[in-house]
Scaffold this active site. Structure first.
Site, PDB file in Angstrom:
ATOM      1  N   LYS A  65     -20.565  42.761 -25.522  1.00 10.67           N
ATOM      2  CA  LYS A  65     -21.776  42.018 -25.888  1.00 10.67           C
ATOM      3  C   LYS A  65     -22.868  42.902 -26.491  1.00 10.67           C
ATOM      4  CE  LYS A  65     -21.233  38.179 -22.631  1.00 10.67           C
ATOM      5  NZ  LYS A  65     -21.892  37.382 -21.583  1.00 10.67           N
ATOM      6  N   GLY A 123     -25.117  43.016 -20.774  1.00  6.53           N
ATOM      7  CA  GLY A 123     -25.403  41.833 -21.584  1.00  6.53           C
ATOM      8  C   GLY A 123     -25.802  40.626 -20.773  1.00  6.53           C
ATOM      9  N   ASN A 143     -29.901  48.199 -11.108  1.00  4.28           N
ATOM     10  CA  ASN A 143     -28.681  48.633 -11.784  1.00  4.28           C
ATOM     11  C   ASN A 143     -28.195  49.944 -11.190  1.00  4.28           C
ATOM     12  OD1 ASN A 143     -26.909  47.887 -14.068  1.00  4.28           O
ATOM     13  ND2 ASN A 143     -27.413  49.945 -14.779  1.00  4.28           N
ATOM     14  N   ARG A 144     -26.873  50.129 -11.245  1.00  5.36           N
ATOM     15  CA  ARG A 144     -26.269  51.332 -10.659  1.00  5.36           C
ATOM     16  C   ARG A 144     -26.727  52.580 -11.406  1.00  5.36           C
ATOM     17  NH1 ARG A 144     -21.481  53.316 -11.828  1.00  5.36           N
ATOM     18  NH2 ARG A 144     -20.976  51.453 -13.030  1.00  5.36           N
ATOM     19  N   GLU A 146     -29.444  54.398 -13.544  1.00 12.26           N
ATOM     20  CA  GLU A 146     -30.888  54.242 -13.745  1.00 12.26           C
ATOM     21  C   GLU A 146     -31.259  54.181 -15.225  1.00 12.26           C
ATOM     22  OE1 GLU A 146     -35.028  56.420 -12.375  1.00 12.26           O
ATOM     23  OE2 GLU A 146     -33.255  56.523 -11.088  1.00 12.26           O
ATOM     24  N   LYS A 148     -29.640  53.115 -17.895  1.00 11.44           N
ATOM     25  CA  LYS A 148     -29.343  51.812 -18.510  1.00 11.44           C
ATOM     26  C   LYS A 148     -30.305  50.742 -17.995  1.00 11.44           C
ATOM     27  CE  LYS A 148     -25.472  48.692 -19.465  1.00 11.44           C
ATOM     28  NZ  LYS A 148     -25.527  48.686 -20.923  1.00 11.44           N
TER      29      LYS A 148
END
EC number: 1.1.1.25
Length: 269
Positions: A65, A123, A143-144, A146, A148
């Site tokens: 995506k 996405g 999020n796992r 950091e 991203k």
């Protein structure tokens, strides 16, 4: 003859062909919608190969995506979050109908002024977060990785109040969120049968939404029901984003009920 399809890796879990083929038949359109498993290093070949073969459009799912954006012009929500799940191969324009799908799935809930935790910054996570921001929620993205997660929040914060939270510290948010959204593949058929947050975090949460639709009863949905949360199934997002994609390709608003029934039938097998 209208040729449509979906690309992803893996793709065996997809019920999109059943859903779209039912819509094509119901609308009296001569066409077919097929699923294609595409290895990550062959994405460009798949997109331009489908165009060369005369396909009208493609849906795009995990893990493409975000990477597919380099091949298309971005429209609307796709431009906002640099994420595409629907391609018009004639115009080479990428759309994001997931945002619409999330809004439609959650339309029965008043989300203004609520605090929503979205787990996952890919996405699906960015689409869910943008939809929730548009609906008036404050959004926390966990999020796992950091980097991203922070990148996603940087993109999203211009559309509302959005902050990043490390997934490793998500338990600290217990009692502070009204809505929990899983936008990771956890719980999906073929992935780990786990839930993305500690189960005790769901205590006192009003609404739990899992973007995973296969299986329909994911580990997260089961845990949320046990703890008395209202639940929204991923199938609702799937059906509504699919209906919007169908409209982009054909100019026809399909019967959502027909698409839902076909998707549910496919999930039973």
């Amino acid at each position: 003859m209208l040729y449509l399809g979906v690309i992803g890796y893996p793709i065996k879990h997809s019920v999109s062909p059943a859903m779209h083929n039912a819509a094509l038949q119901h609308e009296g359109i001569e066409g077919i919608y097929l699923a294609f498993e595409v290895k990550p290093d062959r994405l460009r070949d798949a997109v331009f190969g489908a165009k060369a073969l005369g396909f009208r459009g493609l849906n795009v799912t995990i893990p493409f995506k975000e990477s597919v954006v380099e091949f298309v012009e971005l429209e609307g929500e796709a431009a906002k979050i640099k994420t595409v799940n629907t391609i018009d191969l004639v115009e080479m324009v990428g759309y994001n109908t997931d945002v619409y799908g999330v809004k439609a799935a959650l339309s029965g809930t008043e989300l203004g002024g609520k605090t929503a935790l979205v787990v996952g910054a890919g996405g699906a996570g960015k689409a869910a977060a943008l939809a929730l921001l548009d609906m008036g929620s404050t959004v926390i993205v966990a999020n796992r990785t950091e980097e991203k997660g922070r990148e996603a929040v940087e993109m999203l914060r211009r559309y509302g109040e959005c902050i990043f939270w490390p997934l490793s510290r998500v338990e600290e948010l217990k009692g502070k969120v009204d809505v929990v959204v899983n936008a990771t593949p956890l719980g999906m058929r073929g992935f780990k049968a786990e839930i993305p947050v500690p189960p005790s975090m769901l205590d006192g949460v009003e609404l739990v939404f899992d973007t995973v639709y296969n299986p329909m009863e994911t580990p997260l949905i089961r845990e949320a029901k046990k703890r008395g949360c209202k639940v929204v199934y991923g199938i609702e997002m799937l059906v509504h984003q699919g209906a919007k994609a169908f409209e982009i390709w054909t100019g026809i608003e399909p019967d959502v009920g027909v698409m839902r029934e076909a998707a549910l039938r496919a999930l039973r097998f």
